[in-house]
Design a protein around this motif. Structure first.
Motif, mmCIF file in Angstrom:
data_model
loop_
_atom_site.group_PDB
_atom_site.id
_atom_site.type_symbol
_atom_site.label_atom_id
_atom_site.label_comp_id
_atom_site.label_asym_id
_atom_site.label_seq_id
_atom_site.Cartn_x
_atom_site.Cartn_y
_atom_site.Cartn_z
ATOM 1 N N GLN A 231 4.910 -25.960 -1.913
ATOM 2 C CA GLN A 231 3.682 -25.207 -2.131
ATOM 3 C C GLN A 231 3.859 -24.300 -3.337
ATOM 4 O O GLN A 231 4.822 -23.539 -3.439
ATOM 5 N N VAL A 232 2.919 -24.404 -4.256
ATOM 6 C CA VAL A 232 2.897 -23.570 -5.458
ATOM 7 C C VAL A 232 1.650 -22.703 -5.407
ATOM 8 O O VAL A 232 0.535 -23.221 -5.296
ATOM 9 N N ASP A 233 1.834 -21.400 -5.457
ATOM 10 C CA ASP A 233 0.711 -20.465 -5.421
ATOM 11 C C ASP A 233 0.542 -19.810 -6.785
ATOM 12 O O ASP A 233 1.520 -19.356 -7.406
ATOM 13 N N GLY A 234 -0.722 -19.763 -7.256
ATOM 14 C CA GLY A 234 -1.022 -19.132 -8.524
ATOM 15 C C GLY A 234 -2.268 -18.270 -8.441
ATOM 16 O O GLY A 234 -2.986 -18.285 -7.438
ATOM 17 N N GLN B 200 11.557 -20.419 -2.783
ATOM 18 C CA GLN B 200 12.236 -20.442 -1.486
ATOM 19 C C GLN B 200 12.325 -21.891 -1.007
ATOM 20 O O GLN B 200 11.303 -22.577 -0.934
ATOM 21 N N PHE B 201 13.534 -22.348 -0.694
ATOM 22 C CA PHE B 201 13.722 -23.724 -0.241
ATOM 23 C C PHE B 201 14.487 -23.725 1.074
ATOM 24 O O PHE B 201 15.611 -23.209 1.157
ATOM 25 N N LEU C 148 2.790 -17.702 -9.168
ATOM 26 C CA LEU C 148 3.289 -16.505 -8.495
ATOM 27 C C LEU C 148 4.511 -16.777 -7.623
ATOM 28 O O LEU C 148 5.365 -15.900 -7.464
ATOM 29 N N GLY C 149 4.583 -17.955 -7.027
ATOM 30 C CA GLY C 149 5.699 -18.245 -6.136
ATOM 31 C C GLY C 149 5.697 -19.693 -5.697
ATOM 32 O O GLY C 149 4.688 -20.391 -5.782
ATOM 33 N N VAL C 150 6.868 -20.144 -5.223
ATOM 34 C CA VAL C 150 7.062 -21.528 -4.780
ATOM 35 C C VAL C 150 7.789 -21.512 -3.443
ATOM 36 O O VAL C 150 8.787 -20.795 -3.274
ATOM 37 N N ARG C 151 7.286 -22.292 -2.498
ATOM 38 C CA ARG C 151 7.943 -22.434 -1.191
ATOM 39 C C ARG C 151 8.070 -23.915 -0.856
ATOM 40 O O ARG C 151 7.086 -24.655 -0.997
#
Length: 386
Positions: A285-288, A267-268, A170-173
């Motif tokens: 952080q990888v959210d799934g 986002q970095f 879903l997203g990466v921070r």
């Protein structure tokens, strides 16, 4: 049967990265183990020649340090031109300042030398493109350091992705950086070279780190489509290697939103003016849908959907959940070697056996273009499509 060593001229080896990661933790350990093991089972020996401008530093590394590490001295020279014309030299490696790199790589490739270098390969996309053209024209073996691909934490993250742990991502921070001392306090000297903070010398957080983020994001999640970026120069004055103050003209913090071609948002945040309160100097952080993971340089923590706590917003009472408690530390499933050493061995095998090596000047040019797109986005305050 004896095998002729590959002779590697190491330019810029007296610098921080050249000494620590490439000589001390890569080349000398490879020599100590007898070389690089090839697919035939044979060992390919290597022989470095240290190159730079400071004869005293070179002599110390080539004699004192090398003798301590491998039991004998290695060659060194301050004459870079002689290296270019030396038929014994197979590979020219460069870890000097970014602004010098295009000229060094061009000269080496036009002499028919294989080249391997630190990133970025250039400050501007035009220069990077010219190097790609020269590499294609000369046909020499070429490679660029993309070390973070072999960090233990990143390897674990890649394994989780391949196993389908996340479900739909879903997203990466990501957060990167640490406090780099300005040098104004004599008891706290700077831990990075002064040119990093002068744009006229090729410095800058965006120039330096967006090259890393390009290959890392592309490898783990897919190619980048567009970027929205912002950068600042937080510390206006620092102290240089001679103890003199200088004005900082390059950014020391850079923030970006990367949207990938598959629609994923990354986002970095990168900063040399932040104090660390996270698990490591770099965390991703990888959210799934099925779980999340946080990878540092070496470790990786996971939280599955079933272990996810039910958080409720209530600022009027102390937080009842200690959020770190619900994460599991992944064990090491293998022994991890130094990431720089791993890629050195891959490049040497590429030179000897023509094995696949996709981390070329052409691939590194994409990182320079991303940094340039970030610069344009920051200055114009707009999204920039690659």
């Amino acid at each position: 049967m004896s095998v002729t060593p590959i002779r590697i001229a190491m330019h810029g080896v007296t610098g921080r990265m050249g000494t620590n990661q490439h000589l001390m933790r890569s080349i000398l350990p490879i020599m100590k183990q007898g070389g690089v093991k090839l697919s035939t089972g044979q060992w390919q020996p290597i022989e470095p020649i240290l190159v730079g401008r400071d004869a005293d530093k070179l002599k110390h590394l080539a004699e004192t340090v090398a003798i301590e590490e491998i039991g004998r001295a290695v060659e060194f020279t301050t004459d870079f031109e002689s290296i270019l014309d030396d038929s014994r030299i197979d590979v020219i490696f460069d870890a000097a300042s970014t602004i010098m790199r295009p000229g060094i790589l061009q000269a080496a490739m036009e002499r028919g030398k294989a080249v391997y270098c630190e990133k970025p390969i250039a400050v501007h996309g035009k220069e990077a493109g010219e190097l790609v053209a020269i590499a294609e024209k000369t046909g020499v073996k070429n490679g660029v350091v993309q070390d973070k691909l072999w960090l233990p934490g990143i390897c674990k993250l890649r394994t989780l992705r391949d196993q389908g742990f996340f479900g739909k991502i879903l997203g990466v921070r990501a957060g990167f950086g640490y406090w780099v001392f300005s040098g104004h306090d004599p008891d706290q000297p700077p831990q990075r070279p002064s040119w990093n903070y002068r744009s006229e010398d090729g410095g800058g957080m965006m120039t330096d780190m967006f090259c890393h983020w390009d290959y890392l994001i592309n490898d783990l999640f897919g190619p980048i489509d567009r970027v929205l970026a912002h950068k600042t120069t937080d510390i206006a004055e620092r102290i240089d290697e001679s103890g003199e103050p200088y004005l900082c003209t390059a950014d020391d913090s850079a923030h970006a939103i990367f949207v990938l071609k598959n629609g994923l948002t990354c986002q970095f945040n990168s900063s040399w003016s932040t104090r660390v309160r996270r698990d490591d100097l770099l965390t991703i952080q990888v959210d799934g849908t099925e779980g999340s993971a946080v990878a540092g340089l070496r470790d990786c923590w996971v939280q599955s959907l079933s272990a996810t706590p039910r958080a409720i917003w209530n600022p009027d009472v102390p937080q009842p959940i200690h959020f770190y408690d619900n994460w599991q530390l992944l064990p090491n499933s293998t022994e991890y070697e130094n990431a720089f050493k791993v890629q050195w061995e891959l490049f040497i095998r590429h030179c000897v056996e023509d094995t696949e090596f996709p981390w070329t000047i052409s691939s590194a040019a994409a990182g320079v273009r991303l940094a340039e797109a970030g610069e344009l986005s920051a200055s114009e305050q707009v999204w920039v499509t690659l």
